[in-house]
Design a protein around this motif. Structure first.
Motif, PDB file in Angstrom:
ATOM      1  N   PHE A 137      -4.834 -14.992  -5.903  1.00 23.31           N
ATOM      2  CA  PHE A 137      -6.275 -15.180  -5.873  1.00 23.31           C
ATOM      3  C   PHE A 137      -6.605 -16.588  -6.347  1.00 23.31           C
ATOM      4  O   PHE A 137      -5.824 -17.205  -7.074  1.00 23.31           O
ATOM      5  CB  PHE A 137      -6.972 -14.139  -6.760  1.00 23.31           C
ATOM      6  N   THR A 141     -11.023 -16.997  -9.987  1.00 22.88           N
ATOM      7  CA  THR A 141     -11.204 -15.545  -9.969  1.00 22.88           C
ATOM      8  C   THR A 141     -11.333 -14.997 -11.387  1.00 22.88           C
ATOM      9  O   THR A 141     -10.525 -15.305 -12.262  1.00 22.88           O
ATOM     10  CB  THR A 141     -10.017 -14.863  -9.262  1.00 22.88           C
ATOM     11  N   ASN A 214     -11.018 -11.166   2.385  1.00 20.38           N
ATOM     12  CA  ASN A 214     -10.807 -10.450   1.126  1.00 20.38           C
ATOM     13  C   ASN A 214     -10.782  -8.947   1.340  1.00 20.38           C
ATOM     14  O   ASN A 214     -10.033  -8.230   0.664  1.00 20.38           O
ATOM     15  CB  ASN A 214     -11.894 -10.822   0.125  1.00 20.38           C
TER      16      ASN A 214
END
Length: 424
Positions: A137, A141, A214
């Motif tokens: 990620f 994040t 995502n």
């Protein structure tokens, strides 16, 4: 003495996570009782206790109360929380205020979760990889100090200006992106609520900030998580598929036995009181060699204000071949339905368990309805046609991924005979 009201066994899980959940009543007070089914499950309950204290410290009670627990001789028990769950509230908001009000309510809830669950940076740990897979990620994040996978709307009870989280069984102390936790809550709400078709068609995932890239990652993480929970256990569906010898399906045998008796489509007449079951009857359709099902509704009562036809009793995709009255009156343009029509190709997606077509009775004498339910043929057509429409392109992958996730699941395969039975 406890009086048992409800009991559920989560015994399809790995023995470390298999539990029994019960609702009991004692001296007028209700309790949720949970206990491990196996000795090795006791550590899971120790984790639940740590989860309570972690979440209770993280969230102010004024914004999100955490359902407390009490020690029990064989597990934990939780006081029953009276109130209305958020899923029901969203349903009422949609019916009374519309889609934008639903978005506003969900955003308010999500922003509150983010406020207290965005204090830690994401770091990929061995525990994360073991549970969700090896995913990366962006550096920015955010995660919470404690990360709860059960922020689902059904687990949030509103009462007396307070919101209470009633399930935190799957809370961990290693980093999980907060966006995944929120997507998981939205995913299970959208694809089980009565407004599923409207929400997906309108683009609720995009409106709440979830992009396709995502979502694809989140779906894989969720699949890995489900595999992690059930590791070491074989479900009935998996057992069925692993058996090499020939088997006979009782649903198919029963369906073949009673196909001449099984009612097909249900027809309702509205005499000013709505569509009541007592004002309905079943018609068995005529089925041609191509699988097209046709019913003929004759002698429609003159005092019937509307006519409703339920072509199925489950979610389905149907091609509308003919819908006419008195031989030449086209009804498709004036009908109402709880389906989503795909372009102008007469394909209707019913993502509800009670599909229907409704028309106003304009002194009709007879109505003819023909549909084809060859789902596999039309799924490809649906996806292709949506792709050709640029305004809907952002929603294609969501629909296709969810469909593929369902049809490739063991539960979908093992329930195929039951779906065939209900469609006859």
């Amino acid at each position: 003495m406890d009086r048992l009201i409800y009991s559920k066994f989560s015994n399809e899980r790995n023995s470390k996570y298999a539990i029994e959940t019960s609702i009991v009543e004692n001296d007028g007070a209700r309790w949720i009782c949970k206990k491990p089914l196996y000795e090795e499950g006791k550590q899971h309950f120790e984790n639940m206790k740590a989860a309570y204290w972690g979440l209770a410290t993280m969230f102010p009670k004024g914004e999100l109360a955490i359902q407390p627990y009490e020690e029990a001789s064989d597990g934990l028990r939780f006081p029953y929380v009276e109130g209305t769950d958020m899923e029901s509230l969203l349903h009422d908001i949609y019916n009374n205020q519309g889609y934008e009000a639903v978005l506003s309510k969900i955003k308010e809830y999500f922003n509150m979760i983010k406020k207290y669950s965005s204090t830690e940076p994401f770091q990929k740990t061995n525990k994360f990889v073991q549970m969700f897979g090896d995913f990366d990620f962006p550096q920015e994040t955010k995660c919470g100090k404690f990360n709860n996978l059960d922020y689902g709307f059904a687990n949030v009870i509103s009462s007396e200006n307070r919101q209470t989280l009633i399930d935190y069984e799957w809370t961990v102390d290693f980093p999980i992106p907060v966006e995944f936790l929120l997507y998981r809550a939205l995913h299970y709400y959208v694809y089980t609520c009565p407004e599923s078709v409207a929400f997906v068609k309108t683009g609720i995932f995009k409106d709440l900030g979830f992009d396709e890239e995502n979502i694809e990652k989140y779906l894989k993480m969720e699949q890995n998580f489900q595999n992690y929970i059930s590791s070491g256990k074989v479900s009935l569906g998996e057992l069925h598929e692993s058996m090499g010898q020939k088997t006979y399906n009782i649903h198919e045998l029963y369906s073949e036995y009673c196909k001449n008796e099984t009612p097909g489509m249900q027809v309702y007449y509205d005499y000013g009181e709505g569509f009541l079951h007592e004002n309905s009857y079943f018609i068995k359709p005529e089925i041609d060699e191509n699988g097209v099902e046709t019913i003929y509704i004759k002698d429609i009562p003159k005092n019937a204000l509307r006519v409703r036809i339920d072509p199925r009793k489950e979610c389905s995709i149907l091609s509308l071949i003919e819908f006419t009255a008195d031989n030449d009156k086209e009804l498709q343009e004036i009908m109402d339905t709880n389906a989503c029509e795909i372009n102008d190709d007469n394909i209707y997606v019913f993502d509800v368990v009670d599909p229907w077509f409704v028309v106003k009775n304009e002194n009709f004498s007879n109505i003819v309805l023909s549909v084809s339910g060859k789902t596999e043929k039309y799924i490809f057509k649906v996806a292709t046609q949506i792709r050709e429409n640029r305004n809907l392109r952002d929603k294609v992958n969501i629909v296709e991924k969810e469909y593929n996730e369902v049809i490739n699941s063991t539960s979908w395969k093992i329930t195929e005979p039951l779906r065939k039975l209900r469609n006859r």
